[in-house]
Write an enzyme that holds these catalytic residues in place. Structure first.
Site, mmCIF file in Angstrom:
data_model
loop_
_atom_site.group_PDB
_atom_site.id
_atom_site.type_symbol
_atom_site.label_atom_id
_atom_site.label_comp_id
_atom_site.label_asym_id
_atom_site.label_seq_id
_atom_site.Cartn_x
_atom_site.Cartn_y
_atom_site.Cartn_z
ATOM 1 N N ARG A 1 31.879 29.881 44.894
ATOM 2 C CA ARG A 1 31.599 31.007 44.448
ATOM 3 C C ARG A 1 30.371 30.530 42.807
ATOM 4 O O ARG A 1 29.435 30.775 43.014
ATOM 5 C CB ARG A 1 31.903 31.987 44.407
ATOM 6 C CG ARG A 1 31.702 32.600 45.476
ATOM 7 C CD ARG A 1 32.256 34.047 45.040
ATOM 8 N NE ARG A 1 31.679 34.959 44.352
ATOM 9 C CZ ARG A 1 33.031 36.507 43.600
ATOM 10 N NH1 ARG A 1 33.958 36.194 44.192
ATOM 11 N NH2 ARG A 1 32.288 36.403 42.938
ATOM 12 N N LYS B 1 43.799 40.194 43.893
ATOM 13 C CA LYS B 1 44.397 40.378 43.605
ATOM 14 C C LYS B 1 45.561 41.263 43.030
ATOM 15 O O LYS B 1 46.421 40.911 42.984
ATOM 16 C CB LYS B 1 43.917 39.894 42.272
ATOM 17 C CG LYS B 1 43.918 37.835 42.304
ATOM 18 C CD LYS B 1 42.467 37.388 41.134
ATOM 19 C CE LYS B 1 41.349 37.900 41.300
ATOM 20 N NZ LYS B 1 40.449 36.502 40.855
ATOM 21 N N SER C 1 37.603 40.209 45.708
ATOM 22 C CA SER C 1 37.768 39.478 44.517
ATOM 23 C C SER C 1 39.008 39.843 43.441
ATOM 24 O O SER C 1 40.310 39.219 43.796
ATOM 25 C CB SER C 1 36.856 38.644 43.889
ATOM 26 O OG SER C 1 37.730 37.700 43.041
HETATM 27 N N1 URA Z 1 36.473 37.551 38.283
HETATM 28 C C1 URA Z 1 37.125 37.877 39.714
HETATM 29 O O1 URA Z 1 38.454 37.583 39.606
HETATM 30 N N2 URA Z 1 36.184 37.387 40.027
HETATM 31 C C2 URA Z 1 35.522 38.336 40.445
HETATM 32 O O2 URA Z 1 34.758 37.296 41.370
HETATM 33 C C3 URA Z 1 34.762 37.265 38.878
HETATM 34 C C4 URA Z 1 35.463 37.755 38.274
#
Ligand code: URA
Ligand code: CA
Length: 433
Positions: free
Chosen positions: A168, A187, A183
């Site tokens: 991206r 995590k 995203s």
């Molecule tokens: N921070 C992230 O971890 N992912 C993103 O897509 C943008 C900012």
């Protein structure tokens, strides 16, 4: 299933099924879907968006693309805090021992990464001996015994996100709410959080520059969290000027210690109490935000929070005498004052510029290989809305070199004094749905 059909479906504005999203994420992680098809789909998502079900499916597919941290042996509800990033954001260093002191288990996995200053781990490593390379077994035992421990990022968490985020970055598809939200949330979930408190920043020093964008991202993340069974809430906080007074690694650690002693900057203290109260309630250690806030204030007043911090440091090999003698922390050779050129009120301290100045001083990494200078940084003596007189110290530069003309030039252009000014709103919104 064929990737081309999935791309065309999204291109034409239709919703993808969970199976189609899993097919893409698994295929891309394992190299079966090429970069050009993944980037085409990312661009289609950028223009056509995703609904709640698609966002949840994308998040969980990325969670399931790699290892997951199992925190089930830790007693209690594990609440994680995530900040979308800012300048001089010292909150984690204060929050972790503070909420642990009132019974919230804090099992923090943290990284180093790039930025204006180091990450939480770099800041903690200003303490001699402090070690985050501990086994998962020791990590879990430490949290059960003392409610707080920090471990370095290990294992292969969310490889799909790693690969997709990098793609991206070079295909003009970072700035998409469904892609950013999934995203970040993937995590947090892979790192084992049962519940999540998000601090979404807005302003010049933030990823989301406007309040509208920050709000949209916050809503998106909160909905994903709640839709996949993690109690999630967000606050939107100001990042137009740096948070607190210190920007730098050891400098921020000192600021965290002062805040745990009850003598920290007002804005940092308020943000910590706001985020902390939410964490305490989500962890079911209090039934109302007011009760939670009072518990946190008491933990500061009685010294419980500070003691928790000492035990946390010594448990991981750190020299806890720095808490009573912060002057033992790394410091810079020179301290240069930056003075006001006229009388008036400060109307602007551009967070992003102060962050870049700190990075140039050596407080942060521009590339992964850079070595951080733990002692350097900037300490604000004045914040937006405060009055200054000509010649008065606005901030102090902590530096190991006398060649700082570029820094002084940068500061000149990022601090504004006018005849009137007021402090910005610190907490813009609280988002629970
Ligand atoms: N921070 C992230 O971890 N992912 C993103 O897509 C943008 C900012
Ligand atoms: Ca700070």
């Amino acid at each position: 299933m064929r990737m081309i059909d999935i791309i065309e479906k999204k291109r034409d504005g239709k919703s993808l099924t969970k199976e189609e999203i899993e097919f893409f994420v698994n295929g891309y992680t394992h190299g079966e879907v090429p970069d050009y098809q993944a980037s085409s789909l990312a661009m289609a998502i950028f223009f056509q968006d995703m609904n709640d079900e698609e966002r949840a499916a994308l998040t969980m597919s990325m969670v399931n693309s790699g290892e997951k941290i199992d925190l089930s042996d830790i007693n209690g509800i594990k609440v994680d805090k995530h900040s979308t990033g800012g300048v001089g954001d010292t909150t984690t260093l204060v929050l972790a021992p503070l909420v642990a002191a009132v019974g919230v288990p804090v099992a923090k996995m943290s990284g180093r990464g790039l930025g204006h200053t180091g990450g939480t781990i770099d800041k903690l490593e200003s303490v001699k001996g402090f070690n985050v390379e501990i086994s998962e077994k020791d990590f879990i035992k430490l949290v059960n015994d003392n409610q707080v421990a920090v471990i370095g990022q290990s294992g292969n968490l969310t490889p799909a996100d790693k690969k997709l985020y990098a793609l991206r970055d070079v295909t003009g598809t970072v700035n998409s709410i469904p892609l950013i939200a999934s995203s970040i949330m993937s995590k947090k979930i892979a790192a084992g959080a049962d519940a999540i408190v998000l601090d979404v920043k807005t302003g010049s020093g933030a990823f989301m520059k406007t309040l509208d964008d920050a709000e949209a991202l916050a809503h998106a993340m909160v909905r994903i969290g709640n839709n996949v069974g993690r109690n999630t809430m967000a606050i939107i906080s100001d990042m137009s000027q740096p948070l607190g007074n210190a920007i730098g690694n050891a400098l921020e650690l000192k600021e965290a210690i002062a805040t745990l002693k009850g003598i920290g900057p007002k804005d940092l203290t308020e943000l910590v109490l706001t985020l902390g109260s939410q964490m305490v309630v989500l962890a079911e250690q209090a039934t109302s935000l007011d009760e939670a806030r009072q518990m946190l204030i008491d933990a500061i007043k009685t010294g419980k929070a500070l003691n928790k911090f000492k035990t946390f440091l010594s448990n991981q090999g750190g020299d806890d005498s720095i808490v009573d003698s912060p002057e033992k922390l790394p410091s810079a050779k020179y301290q240069v004052e930056f003075k006001a050129k006229k009388d008036g009120y400060i109307t602007e301290i551009i967070a992003n510029e102060i962050g870049v100045a700190s990075m140039i001083l050596g407080a942060g990494r521009q590339t992964k290989e850079d070595v951080i200078d733990l002692g350097v940084g900037i300490v604000l003596n004045k914040k937006v809305g405060e009055h200054v007189e000509k010649g008065e110290n606005i901030l102090t530069i902590h530096t190991n070199t006398k060649e700082i003309d570029d820094i002084l030039y940068k500061l000149d252009n990022s601090i504004t004094i006018e005849s009137k000014g007021e402090a910005p709103t610190l907490i813009h919104k609280i988002i629970t749905e």
